[in-house]
Design an enzyme around this catalytic site. Structure first.
Site, PDB file in Angstrom:
ATOM      1  N   PRO A 113       0.824  -1.214   0.000  1.00 25.04           N
ATOM      2  CA  PRO A 113       0.000   0.000   0.000  1.00 25.04           C
ATOM      3  C   PRO A 113       0.859   1.265   0.000  1.00 25.04           C
ATOM      4  O   PRO A 113       1.855   1.351   0.720  1.00 25.04           O
ATOM      5  CB  PRO A 113      -0.805  -0.122   1.299  1.00 25.04           C
ATOM      6  CG  PRO A 113      -0.777  -1.570   1.642  1.00 25.04           C
ATOM      7  CD  PRO A 113       0.531  -2.086   1.148  1.00 25.04           C
ATOM      8  N   GLU A 114       0.475   2.221  -0.821  1.00 30.66           N
ATOM      9  CA  GLU A 114       1.210   3.484  -0.920  1.00 30.66           C
ATOM     10  C   GLU A 114       0.290   4.638  -0.535  1.00 30.66           C
ATOM     11  O   GLU A 114      -0.809   4.408  -0.021  1.00 30.66           O
ATOM     12  CB  GLU A 114       1.780   3.628  -2.335  1.00 30.66           C
ATOM     13  CG  GLU A 114       2.678   2.456  -2.714  1.00 30.66           C
ATOM     14  CD  GLU A 114       3.293   2.558  -4.095  1.00 30.66           C
ATOM     15  OE1 GLU A 114       3.295   3.663  -4.673  1.00 30.66           O
ATOM     16  OE2 GLU A 114       3.778   1.531  -4.610  1.00 30.66           O
TER      17      GLU A 114
ATOM     18  N   LYS B 115       2.411   7.754   3.937  1.00 34.14           N
ATOM     19  CA  LYS B 115       2.236   6.322   4.163  1.00 34.14           C
ATOM     20  C   LYS B 115       1.838   6.014   5.610  1.00 34.14           C
ATOM     21  O   LYS B 115       2.188   4.947   6.142  1.00 34.14           O
ATOM     22  CB  LYS B 115       3.516   5.569   3.813  1.00 34.14           C
ATOM     23  CG  LYS B 115       3.761   5.440   2.316  1.00 34.14           C
ATOM     24  CD  LYS B 115       4.887   4.454   2.038  1.00 34.14           C
ATOM     25  CE  LYS B 115       5.065   4.215   0.550  1.00 34.14           C
ATOM     26  NZ  LYS B 115       6.083   3.187   0.265  1.00 34.14           N
TER      27      LYS B 115
ATOM     28  N   ASN C 141       6.596   1.803  -5.031  1.00 31.86           N
ATOM     29  CA  ASN C 141       7.202   1.180  -6.203  1.00 31.86           C
ATOM     30  C   ASN C 141       6.401   1.425  -7.485  1.00 31.86           C
ATOM     31  O   ASN C 141       6.968   1.757  -8.527  1.00 31.86           O
ATOM     32  CB  ASN C 141       7.365  -0.324  -5.975  1.00 31.86           C
ATOM     33  CG  ASN C 141       8.451  -0.923  -6.829  1.00 31.86           C
ATOM     34  OD1 ASN C 141       9.407  -0.243  -7.188  1.00 31.86           O
ATOM     35  ND2 ASN C 141       8.321  -2.188  -7.173  1.00 31.86           N
TER      36      ASN C 141
END
Length: 409
Positions: free
Chosen positions: A2-3, A54, A183
């Site tokens: 999760p971002e 985050k 990512n």
């Protein structure tokens, strides 16, 4: 993993599901979790959520009733408490009935109503964490989505730091400057800005100002003015031809939020909207390399001069839907199905048993109808048994000779 967009969507989910719901009692932690206990209990409290990069912060607020003031029970909390969550690789929130509690619910908040409902922090891989009475982590920079001005100033004022000597694809994962970028976001941002992943971050960012437009940048010379153009000048020319990288760090995550779905959600098996939005990450035809930290980067074209020399392109993986037990690979699932099939067929056989069964089946096919088949299984004489038999026979012969000689005398 999760971002920033996923954590913001999680905070919106909590606020939507918990609006007007009263929670009661203590906060329950699972027995297997190594995170700290939450020392909070109240007869009635509400839950709200906020996100920053985050991180997600839940605020537990005790609610005063209209009843006359009573003596507070031992252990009851009168003041709000903040719990800061970091989702790790697979964390998310779910609001369900008590009977439908998720398998990996490691922190649970129970409602006061009957039947009871539960807000759970679910984390199958247990890399996530929470911090009671916590605050936003000091080492993290401003949020790229909702603190854009502070985020941009923080990057521009620190471009001269040694951290920006590294490749831009690695610097984008540094939460001290790019809080919320992960990512898949770094791949999409670099692809849309047409910047190779393994170019020094300082080369890409040094001409940017605190505003979206590039300021304090020397004009780029024409090719007719000089025979050789420096690498730095080429990179500045490339920035003129593409969008501002810092601006994309702000707008691209907001695109995921505006998809209206869950985005890159490990708890969901439907990735159709997110896959349609992707232009680079996990897209066919794109190249992949592992950076100096072992993380895979997707890109197109030349990787750049700072690419690892011996880096190999990792094998491409396909999207995998979530099983009921949160196992994302098909390997374990296939093994379980094979074991179940073997049990139904009567147990697992050894290689020798399988060979004997095959020979027996072939013999039965060659046999004529009505013909009986007798199986002779002679006992094979071992070497030790033969030696004992030979020794005993020699002993018997010697004894007979001795008796014959006594009789003659």
């Amino acid at each position: 993993m999760p971002e920033g967009p996923e954590l913001h969507l999680a905070s919106l989910y909590v606020n939507r599901m918990c609006e007007g719901v009263l929670f009661s009692g203590p906060v329950i932690k699972s027995e297997v979790s190594k995170n700290p206990d939450v020392p909070f209990t109240s007869e009635a409290y509400g839950i709200t959520a906020a996100s920053r990069g985050k991180e997600v912060k839940l605020t537990l607020t005790p609610i005063k009733t209209d009843e006359p003031k009573q003596r507070v029970k031992a252990g009851q909390v009168e003041h709000p408490m903040d719990i800061v969550f970091r989702f790790g690789m697979s964390g998310y929130f779910r609001f369900t009935s008590e009977d439908e509690l998720p398998k990996h619910a490691h922190l649970r908040f129970y409602s006061k109503e009957k039947p009871c409902r539960v807000l759970s922090f679910v984390d199958p891989r247990r890399f996530g964490s929470w911090e009671p009475n916590g605050t936003w982590q000091p080492g993290r920079g401003p949020c790229v989505m909702f603190e854009y001005k502070k985020f941009r100033e923080n990057v521009v004022t620190h471009v001269s730091d040694r951290a920006f000597d590294r490749p831009i694809c690695e610097v984008l994962l540094n939460q001290k400057y790019f809080n919320g970028i992960g990512n898949y976001l770094r791949a999409e941002i670099l692809f849309r800005s047409n910047i190779p992943p393994f170019v020094a971050a300082k080369t890409v960012l040094e001409g940017l100002g605190p505003d979206d437009s590039c300021q304090n940048e020397n004009p780029v010379k024409n090719e007719s003015d000089t025979k050789k153009t420096s690498v730095r000048t080429k990179k500045k020319l490339m920035k003129h031809q593409t969008d501002d990288l810092l601006s994309l760090c702000h707008t691209v995550p907001l695109e995921v939020v505006n998809l209206g779905g869950k985005g890159y959600d490990p708890a969901s098996g439907d990735f159709s909207d997110f896959e349609a939005w992707l232009q680079c990450y996990y897209v066919d035809g794109m190249k992949t390399l592992r950076d100096h930290n072992g993380r895979t980067i997707w890109f197109r074209g030349d990787p750049g001069p700072m690419a690892p020399k011996d880096s190999k392109s990792p094998k491409a993986k396909k999207w995998a839907k979530k099983d009921d037990d949160h196992d994302y690979t098909n390997k374990k699932k296939g093994a379980r199905e094979r074991k179940t099939r073997i049990k139904q067929e009567g147990g697992m056989k050894t290689p020798k048993q399988e060979k004997d069964a095959g020979l027996e089946e072939a013999e039965s096919k060659r046999r004529k109808p009505g013909e009986t088949h007798e199986v002779n299984t002679p006992q094979r004489e071992t070497r030790s048994n033969a030696r004992r038999r030979k020794t005993s026979s020699v002993g018997v012969t010697a004894g007979s000779q001795r008796r014959t000689m006594r009789t003659t005398r």
